[in-house]
Write an enzyme that holds these catalytic residues in place. Sequence first.
Site, PDB file in Angstrom:
ATOM      1  CE  LYS A 139      24.788  48.151  63.941  1.00 20.46           C
ATOM      2  NZ  LYS A 139      25.920  48.270  64.278  1.00 20.46           N
ATOM      3  CD  GLU A 164      28.889  45.709  65.230  1.00 20.77           C
ATOM      4  OE1 GLU A 164      28.647  45.653  66.239  1.00 20.77           O
ATOM      5  OE2 GLU A 164      28.058  46.462  64.140  1.00 20.77           O
ATOM      6  CG  ASP A 190      31.820  45.692  69.762  1.00 20.00           C
ATOM      7  OD1 ASP A 190      31.828  47.045  70.208  1.00 20.00           O
ATOM      8  OD2 ASP A 190      31.829  45.388  68.612  1.00 20.00           O
TER       9      ASP A 190
END
Length: 530
Positions: free
Chosen positions: A76, A177, A205
Amino acid sequence: MSKKIQATAIGIDLGTTYSCVAAWSDQHNRVEILPNEQGKNITPSCFACHDTQLLVGEGAKNQITRNPTNTVYDVKRLMGRRFSDSRLQNDILSWPYKVMNGSDDKPLIVLEHKKFSPEEISSMILKNLKKDAEVYLGKTVTDAVITVPAYFSDNQRQATKDAGALAGLNVLRLINEPTAAAIAYGLDKLADENHPQQKNVVVFDLGGGTFDVSLLTISKDGTITVKAVGGDTHLGGEDFDKAMVDHCVQEFKKRHRMDISESARAIGRLKVACETAKRDLSSTAQTPIDLDALYEGIDFFMTFSRAKFEELNVGFFTKCIEHVEKCLTDGKIQKHDIDDVVLVGGSTRIPKIQQMLRELFDGKPLCKSINADEANAYGAAVLAANLTGVGNKTVKDLIIKDVTPLSLGIQTRMTDMTILIPRNTPIPITKEDYFVTMYDYQTSLFVKVYQGECRDTRDNIFLDEFTLYGIPLAPAGKVTGKVCYSIDANGILNVLAELESTGNKKSIIIADRGKLSKDDIDKMLKRVEL
């Protein structure tokens, strides 16, 4: 195993270290997290080549210490990035697998003499999740909503969509997200008659490789409005693990006067041990790291304390808190006006991070009511249901209003950045900017597009460039035109330049620099068939 879920679309949390897939169940009137073939709800975001085999998920991670140079993790962090990016170069130094420079400054991963783009690797992780979903649901899955970090750039978002296409998925939407987590947090509460007209929520997060913070308002009518976002696409549990590994390398060097940093196998074993120790330190004050024959037959043992772990990583933790403070400032809200602070991502289990957050919000209890590992996939599945007309009234009435995380601008005067769409602007949005010719008999207009917050374009993210030709010959200032900038609901940008002079019009659409062509995708599809 349930086979009766009526779902045509899935939600996927494509994480740096672990991924998760979910779907709405009409039968149970809720989201179900779909297990992998090992029966686990989360799957390692790993890919490996072993002889003629291609391994994904648990199978890839389980052989990482035996086959470190051919096992990919953290892909990622490669998505939509330039090979020359300084942060990427630092990562490459710490990874046991080889990353080389491909065409147009795009990174390529080399495994057993085969070359893979980051999109190809990510597509195989997505394809594996798609397969797990199809086995559980008992039907073919084609539509999906995929999560991305709120702070992902345009290029990183486009790379994620390309990976979805390579995996055989129709990507309905990319969702940030923290926004997905807010849906997971708020869905059940929205059905409560006593829900206040409006709640201000901070979603914190912190995952394996990225950190996001979002300030959102959740209204009783089912509208989730993002007020501001912040974060770092290069801050997470992997960085904490690396700090521990580096400390162990130095400890080994001090004891035995030997440098093990060049041994991929030794570093791979240390990484696995440190990740386990990090998790243990969330529930105990100290834990052992014990590895037989770590390097040249020498055993390695040390006791790692929570205090040492916090000392090594306090700089990272402080950065997280600074991002929260900036997000509140951008959203023009005081911390005492926040109703809930919601924790998402495995790294939020670290006690020191929870302590620092509580202190920031003057002792306010933190919300841990949602599963930190599954919340993003849950929220993505709800949006997938909403977009395909599935689900109960609360799901169907859901409205999401998101923002663009980074400012959009063009280069003017050498390397100056002129901002056209500021960060935290609600999306989708279209903005027009008018121009006139700068000098006599100018025949073309050259435009370079960037994302970022720095005044100097060299410190921002270069997206693409284009030239508009065919400007009629005329003195300076006599020919006018406009450039139209559009950011869609996925956070992806299109730029249209239009010349309006003497009745003539010409236009050009800027193509994302990282976007794969149809031919590229067709070629890759043949290569990534599992």
